[in-house]
Design a protein around this motif. Sequence first.
Motif, PDB file in Angstrom:
ATOM      1  N   HIS A  36       0.805  -1.217   0.000  1.00  0.00           N
ATOM      2  CA  HIS A  36       0.000   0.000   0.000  1.00  0.00           C
ATOM      3  C   HIS A  36       0.845   1.277   0.000  1.00  0.00           C
ATOM      4  CE1 HIS A  36      -3.781  -2.185   0.518  1.00  0.00           C
ATOM      5  NE2 HIS A  36      -3.133  -2.974   1.347  1.00  0.00           N
ATOM      6  N   LEU A  37       2.129   1.158  -0.325  1.00  0.00           N
ATOM      7  CA  LEU A  37       2.992   2.330  -0.410  1.00  0.00           C
ATOM      8  C   LEU A  37       2.789   3.070  -1.731  1.00  0.00           C
ATOM      9  CD1 LEU A  37       6.524   1.239   0.893  1.00  0.00           C
ATOM     10  CD2 LEU A  37       4.763   2.538   2.121  1.00  0.00           C
ATOM     11  N   SER A  38       2.942   4.380  -1.685  1.00  0.00           N
ATOM     12  CA  SER A  38       2.985   5.166  -2.915  1.00  0.00           C
ATOM     13  C   SER A  38       4.321   4.928  -3.608  1.00  0.00           C
ATOM     14  CB  SER A  38       2.836   6.659  -2.589  1.00  0.00           C
ATOM     15  OG  SER A  38       3.980   7.110  -1.860  1.00  0.00           O
ATOM     16  N   GLU A  39       4.406   5.296  -4.890  1.00  0.00           N
ATOM     17  CA  GLU A  39       5.657   5.118  -5.614  1.00  0.00           C
ATOM     18  C   GLU A  39       6.784   5.924  -4.986  1.00  0.00           C
ATOM     19  OE1 GLU A  39       5.350   5.786  -9.785  1.00  0.00           O
ATOM     20  OE2 GLU A  39       3.701   4.363 -10.077  1.00  0.00           O
ATOM     21  N   LEU A 191      -7.970  -6.462   1.033  1.00  0.00           N
ATOM     22  CA  LEU A 191      -9.082  -5.949   1.828  1.00  0.00           C
ATOM     23  C   LEU A 191      -9.805  -4.870   1.047  1.00  0.00           C
ATOM     24  CD1 LEU A 191      -7.847  -3.540   4.627  1.00  0.00           C
ATOM     25  CD2 LEU A 191      -6.328  -4.392   2.892  1.00  0.00           C
ATOM     26  N   PRO A 192     -11.084  -4.634   1.341  1.00  0.00           N
ATOM     27  CA  PRO A 192     -11.852  -3.629   0.601  1.00  0.00           C
ATOM     28  C   PRO A 192     -11.237  -2.243   0.719  1.00  0.00           C
ATOM     29  CG  PRO A 192     -13.303  -5.034   1.903  1.00  0.00           C
ATOM     30  CD  PRO A 192     -11.911  -5.344   2.340  1.00  0.00           C
ATOM     31  N   GLU A 193     -11.290  -1.493  -0.360  1.00  0.00           N
ATOM     32  CA  GLU A 193     -10.714  -0.148  -0.375  1.00  0.00           C
ATOM     33  C   GLU A 193     -11.361   0.746   0.672  1.00  0.00           C
ATOM     34  OE1 GLU A 193      -8.032   2.757  -2.081  1.00  0.00           O
ATOM     35  OE2 GLU A 193      -8.142   0.581  -1.936  1.00  0.00           O
ATOM     36  N   ALA A 194     -12.665   0.614   0.838  1.00  0.00           N
ATOM     37  CA  ALA A 194     -13.358   1.443   1.834  1.00  0.00           C
ATOM     38  C   ALA A 194     -12.863   1.138   3.236  1.00  0.00           C
ATOM     39  CB  ALA A 194     -14.869   1.215   1.742  1.00  0.00           C
ATOM     40  N   GLN A 195     -12.571  -0.129   3.501  1.00  0.00           N
ATOM     41  CA  GLN A 195     -12.062  -0.513   4.819  1.00  0.00           C
ATOM     42  C   GLN A 195     -10.669   0.064   5.044  1.00  0.00           C
ATOM     43  OE1 GLN A 195     -13.525  -2.887   7.608  1.00  0.00           O
ATOM     44  NE2 GLN A 195     -12.313  -1.091   8.102  1.00  0.00           N
ATOM     45  N   TRP A 199      -9.623   2.710   8.082  1.00  0.00           N
ATOM     46  CA  TRP A 199      -8.576   2.472   9.073  1.00  0.00           C
ATOM     47  C   TRP A 199      -7.479   3.528   8.983  1.00  0.00           C
ATOM     48  CZ3 TRP A 199      -8.155  -3.500   7.938  1.00  0.00           C
ATOM     49  CH2 TRP A 199      -9.213  -4.149   8.609  1.00  0.00           C
ATOM     50  N   GLN A 200      -7.123   3.928   7.777  1.00  0.00           N
ATOM     51  CA  GLN A 200      -6.061   4.920   7.629  1.00  0.00           C
ATOM     52  C   GLN A 200      -6.506   6.317   8.067  1.00  0.00           C
ATOM     53  OE1 GLN A 200      -4.865   4.420   3.497  1.00  0.00           O
ATOM     54  NE2 GLN A 200      -3.160   3.113   4.100  1.00  0.00           N
ATOM     55  N   ALA A 201      -7.810   6.545   8.107  1.00  0.00           N
ATOM     56  CA  ALA A 201      -8.315   7.847   8.566  1.00  0.00           C
ATOM     57  C   ALA A 201      -8.027   8.063  10.044  1.00  0.00           C
ATOM     58  CB  ALA A 201      -9.811   7.956   8.292  1.00  0.00           C
ATOM     59  N   THR A 202      -7.835   6.980  10.791  1.00  0.00           N
ATOM     60  CA  THR A 202      -7.453   7.080  12.200  1.00  0.00           C
ATOM     61  C   THR A 202      -5.937   7.155  12.247  1.00  0.00           C
ATOM     62  OG1 THR A 202      -9.356   5.720  12.801  1.00  0.00           O
ATOM     63  CG2 THR A 202      -7.670   6.039  14.481  1.00  0.00           C
ATOM     64  N   ALA A 203      -5.414   8.395  12.242  1.00  0.00           N
ATOM     65  CA  ALA A 203      -3.977   8.588  12.057  1.00  0.00           C
ATOM     66  C   ALA A 203      -3.203   8.808  13.350  1.00  0.00           C
ATOM     67  CB  ALA A 203      -3.742   9.780  11.124  1.00  0.00           C
ATOM     68  N   ASP A 204      -3.886   9.010  14.457  1.00  0.00           N
ATOM     69  CA  ASP A 204      -3.217   9.267  15.736  1.00  0.00           C
ATOM     70  C   ASP A 204      -2.812   7.945  16.381  1.00  0.00           C
ATOM     71  OD1 ASP A 204      -2.344  10.025  18.239  1.00  0.00           O
ATOM     72  OD2 ASP A 204      -4.282  10.813  18.909  1.00  0.00           O
ATOM     73  N   PRO A 205      -1.510   7.708  16.600  1.00  0.00           N
ATOM     74  CA  PRO A 205      -1.099   6.466  17.264  1.00  0.00           C
ATOM     75  C   PRO A 205      -1.758   6.261  18.625  1.00  0.00           C
ATOM     76  CG  PRO A 205       0.800   7.536  16.271  1.00  0.00           C
ATOM     77  CD  PRO A 205      -0.350   8.502  16.157  1.00  0.00           C
TER      78      PRO A 205
END
Length: 261
Positions: A36-39, A191-195, A199-205
């Motif tokens: 899931h990394l960007s280039e 995993l589904p893109e929406a999922q 999960w990534q929207a929760t960015a605070d450790p």
Amino acid sequence: MKKIVLALALLAALPLRLWAWGMDGHRAIGIIAAHHLSEKACRQVAALLGTQTLALVSTQPDEMRYLPEYKETAPWHYVNTAMGLDHDQYLAALKGQANPNAYNVLVAKIKEMKDPAKTREQRAEALIFVVHIVGDVHQPMHTGRAEDKGGNDIKLTYRGKDTNLHSLWDSGLLDYQGLTYTELGQQYSVLPEAQRKQWQATADPGEWLWESYQESGKLYAEAAQKPDPDYRYYPAHADLMKQRIQQAGVRLAAVLNEAFK
């Protein structure tokens, strides 16, 4: 990087020890993140790690902490607080701790990893700790009680063998599947893109640790009720285990994509 390589060369003389999520869990998280990394993040990671991969470096902090020059890193893998706290109480207790722990070290290492004023060796080492600690904070028992060492002193019998609550979640459940870390990583990367976005929207450790903390409370309660979990334990907890590993992987990718954008 020379310091890291030298440290790892000495590990053959050390006894084997249990790792958070086990080797397979941490390396599966590294594989998921790589998917899931960007280039641009891929290029930056490669520039820092050279021939190593996110999967391979994911276990190094557990290996390094038994060496004299890294002995101060032992508390970097967990956070202990009192149980029974609500969300705001937990975050206040978490962020109020002055001593090094998984939360404040992770925040510091993310900053160090992307600091252009740091040397390549410093940034590479920071990256390695970020990869590992993101995995650690998603393992529920890394937010356990200090008095029982995060469940290490909660003795259990599982599949006819003596173990403890922490070890069961570090590696026992993963070992039950009989899959390699490559197989785990490949399967869990789907995993589904929406999922993924959710999960990534929760960015605070801190929120990742709060999720683990809530689950650890349930696991403690179950262990008190049934200290000898039977064949039903794995199917009852397999979805949670998979979810926490997937969350760690996609959130690690989000951290690196943001750091190297």
